[in-house]
Design a protein around this motif. Structure first.
Motif, mmCIF file in Angstrom:
data_model
loop_
_atom_site.group_PDB
_atom_site.id
_atom_site.type_symbol
_atom_site.label_atom_id
_atom_site.label_comp_id
_atom_site.label_asym_id
_atom_site.label_seq_id
_atom_site.Cartn_x
_atom_site.Cartn_y
_atom_site.Cartn_z
ATOM 1 N N THR A 242 0.829 -1.208 0.000
ATOM 2 C CA THR A 242 0.000 0.000 0.000
ATOM 3 C C THR A 242 0.859 1.252 0.000
ATOM 4 O OG1 THR A 242 -1.756 -1.161 1.201
ATOM 5 C CG2 THR A 242 -1.798 1.251 1.245
ATOM 6 N N ASN A 243 1.889 1.267 0.836
ATOM 7 C CA ASN A 243 2.768 2.437 0.900
ATOM 8 C C ASN A 243 3.523 2.644 -0.409
ATOM 9 O OD1 ASN A 243 2.175 3.376 3.520
ATOM 10 N ND2 ASN A 243 3.492 1.813 4.440
ATOM 11 N N ARG A 244 3.893 1.548 -1.078
ATOM 12 C CA ARG A 244 4.547 1.689 -2.388
ATOM 13 C C ARG A 244 3.590 2.308 -3.396
ATOM 14 N NH1 ARG A 244 7.012 -3.355 -1.177
ATOM 15 N NH2 ARG A 244 5.407 -4.484 -2.349
ATOM 16 N N TYR A 245 2.340 1.864 -3.378
ATOM 17 C CA TYR A 245 1.351 2.445 -4.283
ATOM 18 C C TYR A 245 1.162 3.935 -4.006
ATOM 19 C CZ TYR A 245 -0.144 -2.122 -6.081
ATOM 20 O OH TYR A 245 -0.195 -3.344 -6.706
ATOM 21 N N LEU A 246 1.136 4.303 -2.730
ATOM 22 C CA LEU A 246 0.950 5.710 -2.375
ATOM 23 C C LEU A 246 2.146 6.553 -2.817
ATOM 24 C CD1 LEU A 246 -0.636 5.362 1.189
ATOM 25 C CD2 LEU A 246 -1.773 6.159 -0.902
ATOM 26 N N ARG A 247 3.353 6.026 -2.626
ATOM 27 C CA ARG A 247 4.542 6.767 -3.066
ATOM 28 C C ARG A 247 4.564 6.908 -4.582
ATOM 29 N NH1 ARG A 247 7.009 3.651 1.079
ATOM 30 N NH2 ARG A 247 7.736 2.105 -0.443
ATOM 31 N N THR A 248 4.175 5.842 -5.265
ATOM 32 C CA THR A 248 4.134 5.886 -6.728
ATOM 33 C C THR A 248 3.088 6.884 -7.209
ATOM 34 O OG1 THR A 248 4.858 3.578 -6.892
ATOM 35 C CG2 THR A 248 3.759 4.523 -8.815
ATOM 36 N N ALA A 249 1.911 6.850 -6.588
ATOM 37 C CA ALA A 249 0.841 7.776 -6.968
ATOM 38 C C ALA A 249 1.280 9.218 -6.774
ATOM 39 C CB ALA A 249 -0.416 7.492 -6.147
ATOM 40 N N GLU A 250 1.938 9.485 -5.659
ATOM 41 C CA GLU A 250 2.402 10.847 -5.380
ATOM 42 C C GLU A 250 3.352 11.336 -6.469
ATOM 43 O OE1 GLU A 250 4.262 13.354 -1.608
ATOM 44 O OE2 GLU A 250 4.565 11.193 -1.732
ATOM 45 N N GLN A 251 4.240 10.451 -6.923
ATOM 46 C CA GLN A 251 5.183 10.831 -7.978
ATOM 47 C C GLN A 251 4.482 11.002 -9.323
ATOM 48 O OE1 GLN A 251 9.203 8.663 -7.645
ATOM 49 N NE2 GLN A 251 7.842 7.427 -6.361
ATOM 50 N N TYR A 252 3.562 10.088 -9.638
ATOM 51 C CA TYR A 252 2.810 10.228 -10.889
ATOM 52 C C TYR A 252 2.075 11.568 -10.924
ATOM 53 C CZ TYR A 252 3.350 5.253 -12.180
ATOM 54 O OH TYR A 252 3.833 4.021 -12.548
ATOM 55 N N ILE A 253 1.416 11.895 -9.822
ATOM 56 C CA ILE A 253 0.615 13.122 -9.762
ATOM 57 C C ILE A 253 1.508 14.357 -9.840
ATOM 58 C CG2 ILE A 253 -0.896 14.488 -8.263
ATOM 59 C CD1 ILE A 253 -2.017 11.751 -7.259
ATOM 60 N N HIS A 254 2.644 14.305 -9.163
ATOM 61 C CA HIS A 254 3.575 15.442 -9.213
ATOM 62 C C HIS A 254 4.139 15.615 -10.622
ATOM 63 C CE1 HIS A 254 6.803 18.199 -8.072
ATOM 64 N NE2 HIS A 254 7.632 17.404 -8.752
ATOM 65 N N ASN A 255 4.622 14.530 -11.204
ATOM 66 C CA ASN A 255 5.296 14.628 -12.501
ATOM 67 C C ASN A 255 4.344 14.895 -13.659
ATOM 68 O OD1 ASN A 255 7.988 14.258 -11.601
ATOM 69 N ND2 ASN A 255 7.619 12.065 -11.370
ATOM 70 N N VAL A 256 3.090 14.427 -13.551
ATOM 71 C CA VAL A 256 2.142 14.721 -14.624
ATOM 72 C C VAL A 256 1.878 16.224 -14.685
ATOM 73 C CG1 VAL A 256 -0.060 14.544 -13.364
ATOM 74 C CG2 VAL A 256 0.070 13.806 -15.758
#
Length: 267
Positions: A242-256
């Motif tokens: 779950t924490n990996r998904y959250l970290r990944t989501a945060e990066q996707y949202i920032h970089n998009v």
């Protein structure tokens, strides 16, 4: 390398099967699947979940979906393009206005490869096809074939893919299933901010490999202690996922918000 124009067979009559249509090509399957049969794509990408709308298999849908999670971009849309992301708004517009497919119809050119076909100034009704020698031969052959078939009105406007020259290229390939899981966990975190990572994972559909406790209620036997240790590891595994998904989501949202998707450099 400067493209070289050629005439003769390279000048294709512009009596398109669909008047005004443009030959757009993409590096990955676009969401409008009706035209996929006429491109190099063998079919649509796998659906993110059972009974999902077909367009949700496309990376371009998820680009739009993650951009909608970027708070700064949301604020810019709320101010009709004014704000910190005004530069991105000029290209992507208001992603909260209408459906994805409506948005895609107006913005798909952002992701399309640069066309190597243009009007021939000296020959009305014809096109000049330009060759860039740095491009793979099979891409050039595919594009010429598609244009010729369209000119003969035997296929609808197709989409062939070349090496990426798009204004906004796909950063890397990620499955729609993974993108759906990432964004689902992120959305759950927004609506359940105090829930533990384990509880969020369970809500998102992650399944821990738990062992059943003793039906006799034993807690101090070696078997019971082994089960307890196993279940603890299983819960930690779900929390870590779950924490990996959250970290990944945060990066996707920032970089998009910087025009790059799907980009996540750390897990």
């Amino acid at each position: 390398m400067t493209p070289n124009a050629f005439n003769g067979d390279g000048v294709i009559p512009k009596d398109w099967a669909h008047t005004g249509a443009e030959a757009l090509s993409f590096v990955t399957a676009p969401p409008n699947h009706a035209g996929i049969a006429y491109t190099r794509f063998k079919g649509q990408r796998n659906l993110p979940y059972k009974e999902a709308e077909p367009y949700k298999s496309s990376l371009y849908y998820w680009w739009w979906a993650f951009l909608r999670r970027n708070k700064q971009y949301r604020n810019t849309c709320g101010k009709f393009g004014a704000g910190k992301m005004a530069h991105l708004y000029r290209d992507f517009g208001d992603v909260f206005d209408g459906t994805f497919l409506e948005w895609w119809d107006d913005h798909q050119s952002l992701f399309a490869e640069q066309s190597f076909v243009g009007e021939h100034n000296d020959n009305h009704g014809k096109l000049t096809y330009q060759i860039d020698p740095s491009r793979p031969l099979h891409h050039i052959q595919e594009e010429v074939k598609a244009l010729h078939m369209r000119a003969q009105a035997i296929m609808p406007a197709g989409r062939s893919t070349v090496t990426s020259t798009a204004q906004y290229p796909i950063y890397t390939n990620v499955s729609a299933h993974t993108l759906h899981r990432v964004i689902s966990v992120w959305d759950l975190k927004q609506t359940h901010p105090t829930d533990s990572a384990y509880d969020l994972g369970i809500l998102a559909g992650l399944r821990p490999n738990l062992m059943s406790l003793s039906k006799y209620g034993a807690t101090r036997t070696s078997k019971a202690l082994e089960i307890e240790r196993h279940n603890k590891r299983a819960r930690i595994s779900i929390s870590n996922q779950t924490n990996r998904y959250l970290r990944t989501a945060e990066q996707y949202i920032h970089n998009v918000g910087h025009g790059e998707f799907p980009k996540a450099l750390r897990r």
